[in-house]
Scaffold this motif. Structure first.
Motif, PDB file in Angstrom:
ATOM      1  N   ILE A   1      34.042  16.249  21.867  1.00 53.27           N
ATOM      2  CA  ILE A   1      33.266  15.959  20.658  1.00 53.27           C
ATOM      3  C   ILE A   1      31.890  16.600  20.733  1.00 53.27           C
ATOM      4  CG2 ILE A   1      32.159  14.081  19.377  1.00 53.27           C
ATOM      5  CD1 ILE A   1      34.643  12.385  20.113  1.00 53.27           C
ATOM      6  N   ALA A   2      31.260  16.558  21.899  1.00 55.92           N
ATOM      7  CA  ALA A   2      29.942  17.175  22.068  1.00 55.92           C
ATOM      8  C   ALA A   2      30.015  18.688  21.858  1.00 55.92           C
ATOM      9  CB  ALA A   2      29.378  16.857  23.444  1.00 55.92           C
ATOM     10  N   ILE A   3      31.056  19.315  22.364  1.00 59.30           N
ATOM     11  CA  ILE A   3      31.216  20.761  22.191  1.00 59.30           C
ATOM     12  C   ILE A   3      31.428  21.094  20.716  1.00 59.30           C
ATOM     13  CG2 ILE A   3      32.766  22.703  22.645  1.00 59.30           C
ATOM     14  CD1 ILE A   3      33.152  21.501  25.464  1.00 59.30           C
ATOM     15  N   ILE A   4      32.262  20.321  20.039  1.00 59.92           N
ATOM     16  CA  ILE A   4      32.502  20.565  18.613  1.00 59.92           C
ATOM     17  C   ILE A   4      31.219  20.382  17.816  1.00 59.92           C
ATOM     18  CG2 ILE A   4      33.694  19.660  16.576  1.00 59.92           C
ATOM     19  CD1 ILE A   4      36.098  19.148  18.457  1.00 59.92           C
ATOM     20  N   LEU A   5      30.437  19.348  18.141  1.00 61.39           N
ATOM     21  CA  LEU A   5      29.169  19.141  17.444  1.00 61.39           C
ATOM     22  C   LEU A   5      28.191  20.292  17.693  1.00 61.39           C
ATOM     23  CD1 LEU A   5      28.588  15.312  17.920  1.00 61.39           C
ATOM     24  CD2 LEU A   5      29.189  16.527  15.822  1.00 61.39           C
ATOM     25  N   CYS A   6      28.152  20.801  18.909  1.00 63.30           N
ATOM     26  CA  CYS A   6      27.285  21.948  19.203  1.00 63.30           C
ATOM     27  C   CYS A   6      27.695  23.171  18.384  1.00 63.30           C
ATOM     28  CB  CYS A   6      27.324  22.277  20.689  1.00 63.30           C
ATOM     29  SG  CYS A   6      26.470  21.106  21.735  1.00 63.30           S
ATOM     30  N   LEU A   7      28.989  23.397  18.279  1.00 59.49           N
ATOM     31  CA  LEU A   7      29.474  24.546  17.508  1.00 59.49           C
ATOM     32  C   LEU A   7      29.195  24.385  16.018  1.00 59.49           C
ATOM     33  CD1 LEU A   7      32.859  25.195  19.323  1.00 59.49           C
ATOM     34  CD2 LEU A   7      30.752  26.535  19.492  1.00 59.49           C
ATOM     35  N   VAL A   8      29.356  23.173  15.504  1.00 59.51           N
ATOM     36  CA  VAL A   8      29.036  22.917  14.097  1.00 59.51           C
ATOM     37  C   VAL A   8      27.545  23.104  13.861  1.00 59.51           C
ATOM     38  CG1 VAL A   8      28.931  21.100  12.351  1.00 59.51           C
ATOM     39  CG2 VAL A   8      31.014  21.444  13.658  1.00 59.51           C
ATOM     40  N   LEU A   9      26.746  22.587  14.763  1.00 60.36           N
ATOM     41  CA  LEU A   9      25.302  22.757  14.660  1.00 60.36           C
ATOM     42  C   LEU A   9      24.931  24.231  14.651  1.00 60.36           C
ATOM     43  CD1 LEU A   9      22.530  21.137  14.839  1.00 60.36           C
ATOM     44  CD2 LEU A   9      22.589  21.767  17.237  1.00 60.36           C
ATOM     45  N   ALA A  10      25.523  24.990  15.544  1.00 66.76           N
ATOM     46  CA  ALA A  10      25.206  26.419  15.628  1.00 66.76           C
ATOM     47  C   ALA A  10      25.638  27.173  14.379  1.00 66.76           C
ATOM     48  CB  ALA A  10      25.879  27.024  16.856  1.00 66.76           C
TER      49      ALA A  10
ATOM     50  N   LEU B   1      26.258  25.879  11.225  1.00 67.92           N
ATOM     51  CA  LEU B   1      25.732  25.414   9.946  1.00 67.92           C
ATOM     52  C   LEU B   1      24.212  25.277   9.914  1.00 67.92           C
ATOM     53  CD1 LEU B   1      28.344  22.634   9.065  1.00 67.92           C
ATOM     54  CD2 LEU B   1      28.270  25.000   8.265  1.00 67.92           C
ATOM     55  N   VAL B   2      23.629  24.801  10.992  1.00 66.74           N
ATOM     56  CA  VAL B   2      22.203  24.488  10.977  1.00 66.74           C
ATOM     57  C   VAL B   2      21.335  25.682  11.373  1.00 66.74           C
ATOM     58  CG1 VAL B   2      20.430  22.982  11.976  1.00 66.74           C
ATOM     59  CG2 VAL B   2      22.668  22.058  11.371  1.00 66.74           C
ATOM     60  N   PHE B   3      21.758  26.420  12.385  1.00 67.36           N
ATOM     61  CA  PHE B   3      20.928  27.544  12.849  1.00 67.36           C
ATOM     62  C   PHE B   3      20.581  28.521  11.727  1.00 67.36           C
ATOM     63  CE2 PHE B   3      22.228  27.468  17.634  1.00 67.36           C
ATOM     64  CZ  PHE B   3      21.679  26.218  17.756  1.00 67.36           C
ATOM     65  N   PRO B   4      21.532  28.941  10.892  1.00 67.12           N
ATOM     66  CA  PRO B   4      21.168  29.871   9.813  1.00 67.12           C
ATOM     67  C   PRO B   4      20.220  29.252   8.785  1.00 67.12           C
ATOM     68  CG  PRO B   4      23.531  29.921  10.180  1.00 67.12           C
ATOM     69  CD  PRO B   4      22.981  28.775  10.969  1.00 67.12           C
ATOM     70  N   ARG B   5      20.388  27.963   8.496  1.00 63.98           N
ATOM     71  CA  ARG B   5      19.529  27.317   7.492  1.00 63.98           C
ATOM     72  C   ARG B   5      18.114  27.107   7.997  1.00 63.98           C
ATOM     73  NH1 ARG B   5      23.643  22.915   4.883  1.00 63.98           N
ATOM     74  NH2 ARG B   5      25.030  24.473   3.999  1.00 63.98           N
ATOM     75  N   VAL B   6      17.968  26.880   9.292  1.00 65.24           N
ATOM     76  CA  VAL B   6      16.644  26.695   9.875  1.00 65.24           C
ATOM     77  C   VAL B   6      16.021  28.057  10.186  1.00 65.24           C
ATOM     78  CG1 VAL B   6      15.393  25.550  11.769  1.00 65.24           C
ATOM     79  CG2 VAL B   6      17.443  24.523  10.863  1.00 65.24           C
ATOM     80  N   GLN B   7      16.799  29.082  10.000  1.00 70.56           N
ATOM     81  CA  GLN B   7      16.392  30.474  10.218  1.00 70.56           C
ATOM     82  C   GLN B   7      16.016  30.749  11.669  1.00 70.56           C
ATOM     83  OE1 GLN B   7      13.503  31.510   7.247  1.00 70.56           O
ATOM     84  NE2 GLN B   7      14.916  31.132   5.576  1.00 70.56           N
TER      85      GLN B   7
ATOM     86  N   TRP C   1      18.375  34.719  19.233  1.00 75.66           N
ATOM     87  CA  TRP C   1      18.173  33.457  19.932  1.00 75.66           C
ATOM     88  C   TRP C   1      19.326  32.477  19.740  1.00 75.66           C
ATOM     89  CZ3 TRP C   1      14.647  32.607  23.507  1.00 75.66           C
ATOM     90  CH2 TRP C   1      13.571  33.484  23.568  1.00 75.66           C
ATOM     91  N   ARG C   2      20.183  32.713  18.780  1.00 75.60           N
ATOM     92  CA  ARG C   2      21.256  31.763  18.481  1.00 75.60           C
ATOM     93  C   ARG C   2      22.222  31.588  19.651  1.00 75.60           C
ATOM     94  NH1 ARG C   2      22.547  33.447  12.222  1.00 75.60           N
ATOM     95  NH2 ARG C   2      20.446  32.954  11.473  1.00 75.60           N
ATOM     96  N   GLY C   3      22.597  32.671  20.280  1.00 80.46           N
ATOM     97  CA  GLY C   3      23.515  32.584  21.421  1.00 80.46           C
ATOM     98  C   GLY C   3      22.902  31.851  22.587  1.00 80.46           C
TER      99      GLY C   3
END
Length: 68
Positions: free
Chosen positions: A23-32, A34-40, A45-47
């Motif tokens: 679950i933690a891995i899936i949440l990290c991937l979802v965060l990366a 969906l959130v990383f592009p919106r927070v710009q 640095w994303r990787g």
């Protein structure tokens, strides 16, 4: 029918031994994704940020398993 269910449970167990880590891995991937592009977060640095998040999830999981 119970034989098929047993085989499916064993197959699931091969890939998902610890549900909280999964679950933690899936949440990290979802965060990366969906959130990383919106927070710009800059693309280079994303990787690195995803790696740090996954490493923290793994460390937390190992520490929790160590206590049990």
């Amino acid at each position: 029918m119970s034989g098929i269910a047993s085989v499916l449970r064993e197959l699931w167990g091969l890939f998902v031994e610890d549900a909280s880590l999964t679950i933690a891995i899936i949440l990290c991937l979802v965060l990366a994704s969906l959130v990383f592009p919106r927070v710009q977060v800059p693309a280079p640095w994303r990787g690195a940020l995803l790696f740090v998040l996954l490493a923290l999830a793994l460390i937390e999981n190992v520490r929790r398993s160590e206590r049990s």
